[in-house]
Design a protein around this motif. Structure first.
Motif: not given
Length: 84
Positions: A33, A16-17, A70, A47, A39, A13, A26, A44
């Motif tokens: 996503f 992604t955050n 996730i 991440i 996105w 998290y 998230i 991508h």
């Protein structure tokens, strides 16, 4: 979810955050996503890079393509023996 799993997911998290920013926090397994509205292929890859760096893993092309949520990240980490 045990403590180890919670700790690993908090790392996910956080990754992604940090990429999506405070505008799109998230959390939760069902986040796709592509539905976040922010996105794209660059996001991508950010991440992917964050997951590889944080968990010291190398992802295959197939894993990278499949990692769109996730829950997929969780499954990937579990398959790599990182999370239960």
């Amino acid at each position: 979810m045990n403590y180890c799993q919670e700790e690993e997911m908090e790392k996910v998290y956080k990754i992604t955050n940090s990429i999506f920013g405070e505008q799109k926090t998230i959390s939760g397994d069902n986040v796709d996503f592509r539905e976040c509205g922010m996105w794209d292929s660059l996001v991508h890859m950010q991440i992917i890079a964050g997951i590889e760096e944080e968990f010291q893993v190398e992802l295959t092309e197939d894993e990278i393509i499949e990692m769109m949520s996730i829950s997929k990240i969780k499954e990937l980490l579990r398959n790599k023996g990182i999370s239960e």
